[in-house]
Design a protein around this motif. Structure first.
Motif, mmCIF file in Angstrom:
data_model
loop_
_atom_site.group_PDB
_atom_site.id
_atom_site.type_symbol
_atom_site.label_atom_id
_atom_site.label_comp_id
_atom_site.label_asym_id
_atom_site.label_seq_id
_atom_site.Cartn_x
_atom_site.Cartn_y
_atom_site.Cartn_z
ATOM 1 N N ASN A 5 4.846 -0.033 2.444
ATOM 2 C CA ASN A 5 4.788 -1.473 2.594
ATOM 3 C C ASN A 5 6.055 -2.353 2.599
ATOM 4 O O ASN A 5 7.122 -1.261 1.841
ATOM 5 N N THR A 34 0.408 -7.194 1.521
ATOM 6 C CA THR A 34 0.247 -5.897 2.241
ATOM 7 C C THR A 34 0.282 -5.728 3.616
ATOM 8 O O THR A 34 -0.402 -6.733 4.115
ATOM 9 N N GLN A 41 1.445 -2.650 5.722
ATOM 10 C CA GLN A 41 1.316 -1.230 6.344
ATOM 11 C C GLN A 41 1.222 -0.437 7.938
ATOM 12 O O GLN A 41 -0.392 -0.887 8.127
ATOM 13 N N GLY A 78 -2.884 -4.670 6.749
ATOM 14 C CA GLY A 78 -3.372 -6.237 6.443
ATOM 15 C C GLY A 78 -3.434 -7.004 7.265
ATOM 16 O O GLY A 78 -2.936 -7.006 8.215
ATOM 17 N N SER A 123 -7.284 -5.534 1.466
ATOM 18 C CA SER A 123 -7.023 -5.062 0.489
ATOM 19 C C SER A 123 -7.229 -5.991 -0.307
ATOM 20 O O SER A 123 -7.768 -6.758 -0.665
#
Length: 195
Positions: free
Chosen positions: A52, A58, A60, A137, A147
């Protein structure tokens, strides 16, 4: 990515006759018996995720990996024609998959290479590897939560206004040992937000 979407996209390859076999176990795929027509197997080995890169949310980058395995019998057409067929099939897979977006939030599929997995007088097993990058995200608050943190933020009530109370350091209270806030509110202001 959903295997059913991928199988539907593989229908754009004219050389792939029939529905590909979806496999989770490479040793089991290696045990299949070659047929006069090629056998196509879809293998979903997993994904790769980067850490992250945000502190308060979040985000990723993830790369879904998938592989198209082709099983041929070189005795049917000979070694040279088998290699030509693998070359032509690679071009068909590129036309069907490279640049295809499996879902609206996903980046286009990329080619990740190919390799020979098994070869003898009666079988050639070749792997074509692909990746489908996407971001975990959401980019906008209007998108659905992806998330737990986003799910929690969505359940908070809307911020309708703010009230700020200021306890200034100066003038310092002479009864305190160190100068600092004395607990008296010197200033208050409020503001309403219209979303």
């Amino acid at each position: 990515m959903k295997p059913s979407d991928l199988i539907a996209q593989l229908a754009h390859c004219p050389s792939l006759s029939g529905t590909p076999v979806v496999g989770l176990d490479l040793p089991a795929i290696k045990q299949l018996t070659p047929q006069p027509t090629l056998i196509t197997c879809l293998l979903l080995p997993g994904d790769d995720a980067e850490p992250n890169d945000l502190q308060n949310a979040t985000r990723q980058n993830i790369r879904d990996r998938f592989e198209v395995l082709v099983l041929l019998d070189p005795a049917v057409n000979g070694s040279l024609q088998t290699l030509d067929r693998l070359h032509d099939l690679r071009a068909e897979l590129w036309r069907a998959l490279v640049g295809w977006r499996p879902s609206p939030g996903q980046e286009p599929v990329e080619y990740a290479g190919s390799e020979l997995l098994q070869c003898d007088a009666t079988r050639v097993l070749w792997r074509y590897a692909f990746v489908a990058p996407f971001q975990l995200g959401r980019s906008r608050a209007s998108q659905p939560a992806e998330s737990w943190h986003e799910h929690q933020l969505d359940s908070l009530p809307l911020l309708k206004g703010v009230t700020v109370q200021v306890d200034a350091i100066d003038p310092a209270d002479p009864n305190l040992r160190q100068p600092g806030p004395d607990g008296r509110i010197e200033m208050t202001f409020s503001g309403e937000l219209n979303p």
